[in-house]
Design a protein around this motif. Structure first.
Motif, mmCIF file in Angstrom:
data_model
loop_
_atom_site.group_PDB
_atom_site.id
_atom_site.type_symbol
_atom_site.label_atom_id
_atom_site.label_comp_id
_atom_site.label_asym_id
_atom_site.label_seq_id
_atom_site.Cartn_x
_atom_site.Cartn_y
_atom_site.Cartn_z
ATOM 1 N N LEU A 160 29.923 10.118 38.686
ATOM 2 C CA LEU A 160 28.924 11.088 39.117
ATOM 3 C C LEU A 160 29.409 11.783 40.387
ATOM 4 C CD1 LEU A 160 25.563 9.145 38.651
ATOM 5 C CD2 LEU A 160 26.602 10.831 37.117
ATOM 6 N N THR A 161 29.038 13.039 40.523
ATOM 7 C CA THR A 161 29.333 13.813 41.724
ATOM 8 C C THR A 161 28.035 14.430 42.222
ATOM 9 O OG1 THR A 161 29.716 15.947 40.628
ATOM 10 C CG2 THR A 161 31.569 14.385 40.681
ATOM 11 N N LYS A 162 28.123 15.110 43.348
ATOM 12 C CA LYS A 162 26.923 15.761 43.874
ATOM 13 C C LYS A 162 26.433 16.868 42.947
ATOM 14 C CE LYS A 162 29.549 19.054 46.738
ATOM 15 N NZ LYS A 162 29.768 19.546 48.123
ATOM 16 N N ASN A 163 27.299 17.341 42.050
ATOM 17 C CA ASN A 163 26.934 18.401 41.122
ATOM 18 C C ASN A 163 26.503 17.890 39.753
ATOM 19 O OD1 ASN A 163 27.608 20.480 43.002
ATOM 20 N ND2 ASN A 163 29.775 20.222 42.495
ATOM 21 N N SER A 164 26.476 16.581 39.569
ATOM 22 C CA SER A 164 26.074 16.027 38.277
ATOM 23 C C SER A 164 24.634 16.412 37.953
ATOM 24 C CB SER A 164 26.214 14.500 38.292
ATOM 25 O OG SER A 164 27.556 14.114 38.449
ATOM 26 N N THR A 165 24.406 16.766 36.694
ATOM 27 C CA THR A 165 23.081 17.201 36.273
ATOM 28 C C THR A 165 22.145 16.015 36.071
ATOM 29 O OG1 THR A 165 23.570 17.084 33.902
ATOM 30 C CG2 THR A 165 24.158 19.142 35.060
ATOM 31 N N VAL A 166 20.871 16.319 35.948
ATOM 32 C CA VAL A 166 19.872 15.281 35.704
ATOM 33 C C VAL A 166 20.165 14.570 34.386
ATOM 34 C CG1 VAL A 166 17.437 14.862 35.217
ATOM 35 C CG2 VAL A 166 18.078 16.443 37.042
ATOM 36 N N VAL A 167 20.559 15.322 33.370
ATOM 37 C CA VAL A 167 20.855 14.738 32.070
ATOM 38 C C VAL A 167 22.089 13.831 32.160
ATOM 39 C CG1 VAL A 167 21.543 15.231 29.690
ATOM 40 C CG2 VAL A 167 19.771 16.616 30.783
ATOM 41 N N GLU A 168 23.117 14.273 32.866
ATOM 42 C CA GLU A 168 24.311 13.435 33.044
ATOM 43 C C GLU A 168 23.962 12.137 33.747
ATOM 44 O OE1 GLU A 168 27.904 16.749 33.321
ATOM 45 O OE2 GLU A 168 26.745 16.257 35.125
ATOM 46 N N ARG A 169 23.131 12.221 34.753
ATOM 47 C CA ARG A 169 22.728 11.021 35.492
ATOM 48 C C ARG A 169 21.910 10.073 34.611
ATOM 49 N NH1 ARG A 169 23.628 11.653 40.975
ATOM 50 N NH2 ARG A 169 24.288 13.765 41.545
ATOM 51 N N GLU A 170 21.093 10.649 33.750
ATOM 52 C CA GLU A 170 20.275 9.846 32.848
ATOM 53 C C GLU A 170 21.153 9.031 31.902
ATOM 54 O OE1 GLU A 170 16.661 10.528 29.574
ATOM 55 O OE2 GLU A 170 17.691 12.247 30.462
ATOM 56 N N PHE A 171 22.151 9.661 31.303
ATOM 57 C CA PHE A 171 23.050 8.943 30.401
ATOM 58 C C PHE A 171 23.934 7.956 31.166
ATOM 59 C CE2 PHE A 171 22.352 12.577 27.396
ATOM 60 C CZ PHE A 171 21.913 11.810 26.324
ATOM 61 N N TYR A 172 24.384 8.362 32.352
ATOM 62 C CA TYR A 172 25.250 7.505 33.162
ATOM 63 C C TYR A 172 24.556 6.186 33.475
ATOM 64 C CZ TYR A 172 28.551 6.189 36.881
ATOM 65 O OH TYR A 172 29.481 5.530 37.644
ATOM 66 N N ASP A 173 23.279 6.247 33.794
ATOM 67 C CA ASP A 173 22.552 5.034 34.172
ATOM 68 C C ASP A 173 22.492 4.031 33.032
ATOM 69 O OD1 ASP A 173 20.817 3.659 36.240
ATOM 70 O OD2 ASP A 173 19.467 3.669 34.505
ATOM 71 N N PHE A 174 22.631 4.502 31.786
ATOM 72 C CA PHE A 174 22.647 3.579 30.652
ATOM 73 C C PHE A 174 24.068 3.148 30.299
ATOM 74 C CE2 PHE A 174 22.822 2.646 26.087
ATOM 75 C CZ PHE A 174 21.867 1.644 25.999
ATOM 76 N N TYR A 175 24.938 4.109 30.060
ATOM 77 C CA TYR A 175 26.261 3.803 29.513
ATOM 78 C C TYR A 175 27.279 3.291 30.536
ATOM 79 C CZ TYR A 175 24.930 5.970 25.093
ATOM 80 O OH TYR A 175 24.321 6.268 23.907
ATOM 81 N N ARG A 176 27.096 3.616 31.809
ATOM 82 C CA ARG A 176 28.124 3.279 32.792
ATOM 83 C C ARG A 176 27.680 2.210 33.788
ATOM 84 N NH1 ARG A 176 30.961 5.361 29.302
ATOM 85 N NH2 ARG A 176 31.546 7.562 29.331
ATOM 86 N N THR A 177 26.594 1.544 33.523
ATOM 87 C CA THR A 177 26.119 0.470 34.393
ATOM 88 C C THR A 177 25.827 -0.761 33.539
ATOM 89 O OG1 THR A 177 23.725 0.840 34.217
ATOM 90 C CG2 THR A 177 24.943 2.259 35.759
ATOM 91 N N PRO A 178 25.599 -1.906 34.161
ATOM 92 C CA PRO A 178 25.285 -3.124 33.396
ATOM 93 C C PRO A 178 24.075 -2.979 32.478
ATOM 94 C CG PRO A 178 25.853 -3.703 35.643
ATOM 95 C CD PRO A 178 25.753 -2.199 35.609
ATOM 96 N N ARG A 179 23.258 -1.984 32.712
ATOM 97 C CA ARG A 179 22.078 -1.791 31.866
ATOM 98 C C ARG A 179 22.451 -1.632 30.393
ATOM 99 N NH1 ARG A 179 18.455 3.699 32.062
ATOM 100 N NH2 ARG A 179 17.398 3.405 30.054
#
Length: 338
Positions: A225-244
């Motif tokens: 993620l960067t400061k320019n990451s979109t809300v949608v990118e952050r939403e998917f990141y929180d699922f696919y790129r974390t222990p969640r």
């Protein structure tokens, strides 16, 4: 806190994955297991002769001389069966159904080269092959087979049901129309010039790869993620790129060359022909993908239902057990797979 998250990442096998805190609110429980359900690894061949690998979920008290209603469950695009699909399959098996989920061809444990290839015809046939397999099980009632597609698999299930009347009831959750999403973008944000550029890039890459260049990948969930990451990118990141929701050896990134095949995918064009079989579209009130479920609902013939989950976003319905309407889904299949 950082040290704790790093240790958690190591414990879960997440070495190499950013050690950021996952949002585990609203009962997020992607890796849920149940002592009331038996899981069996299975495999079957699709019509292309490719091995498709899945899990068969049965109630612990399965009666071999009884015929059960069964539900085929499809995972989100770029995911694997361990991401969201297992959760749904387990919860519905607790309700007395036999359920089956699988990795789409080219993904997870299923066969297909190059890996992460997009092929909607093969994806759809994977669902039909799952129905073939289930028909060979002595405890399955062939007249009571339903299908549930999560995210992109919602559009694959809808497409499959249009050509296979053995699928008697169809439900989708957080559905993505992968054709419209790639042609038009969310909320029709992709211009014709942008679409032409995507096709030109894919054509050039195809030429390069034919001459030996390495395979390129596109879209999916960002790796960072960067400061320019979109809300949608952050939403998917929180699922696919974390222990969640992280699953080892997965990327979510389709190949650049094959991804443009979605441009020719129109899963809702004949959706009205599914009638008189029942359709249920489940979508979060705040889902960025809500337009796709609403479009499918408008196009479909009766009987149909659009069920909106208050306060839920798109990815919320992957694993947040306090938001996912499991009882609604169980009632829908119980009623329509009598």
């Amino acid at each position: 806190m950082k040290k704790i998250m790093v240790m958690l990442a190591i414990t879960l096998g997440l070495v190499g994955v950013p050690a950021m805190a996952a949002d585990m609110s609203n009962g997020a429980d992607n890796f849920y297991k149940s002592d009331r359900v038996t899981i069996q690894k299975i495999s079957f061949k699709n019509k292309m002769g490719m091995k498709v690998v899945g899990n068969l979920f049965t109630p612990k008290n399965l009666e071999q001389n009884r015929k059960y209603a069964v539900i085929v469950v499809g995972h989100p695009m770029g995911a694997v069966k361990e991401q969201s699909a297992n959760l749904y399959a387990t919860k519905l098996a607790e309700q007395g159904f036999v359920t089956l989920d699988f990795d789409l061809s080219f993904w997870g444990e299923s066969e297909g080269e190059p890996r992460n290839t997009v092929s909607t015809d093969i994806y759809v046939d994977d669902f039909l092959a799952a129905v073939d397999f289930l028909g060979t099980q002595t405890f399955v009632d062939r007249g009571r087979i339903g299908a549930l597609g999560i995210c992109a698999s919602g559009s694959f299930v809808v497409s499959a049901a249009q050509i296979d009347p053995r699928i008697r009831a169809i439900a989708t959750v957080s559905m993505y129309d992968m054709g419209a999403a790639n042609r038009n973008g969310l909320h029709h944000s992709v211009t014709l010039k942008q679409r032409e550029k995507i096709l030109q890039d894919a054509a050039q890459e195809r030429t390069a790869e034919f001459s030996g260049a390495p395979i390129k990948y596109t879209s999916g969930t960002p790796e960072k993620l960067t400061k320019n990451s979109t809300v949608v990118e952050r939403e998917f990141y929180d699922f696919y790129r974390t222990p969640r929701g992280y699953s080892p050896n997965t990327t979510t990134h389709p190949t650049l060359v094959s991804n443009v095949s979605f441009m020719n995918f129109y899963p809702f064009e004949q959706i009205q022909t599914i009638s008189p079989r029942h359709l249920l579209f489940v979508v979060g009130e705040k889902a960025h993908s809500r337009e796709f479920s609403e479009d499918a609902y408008q196009r479909a013939a009766e009987p149909k239902e659009l069920y909106i989950v208050p306060g839920a976003g798109h990815v919320d319905l992957y694993d947040r057990t306090k938001l996912i309407p499991f009882a609604k889904l169980a009632d829908f299949f119980r009623e329509n797979l009598k």
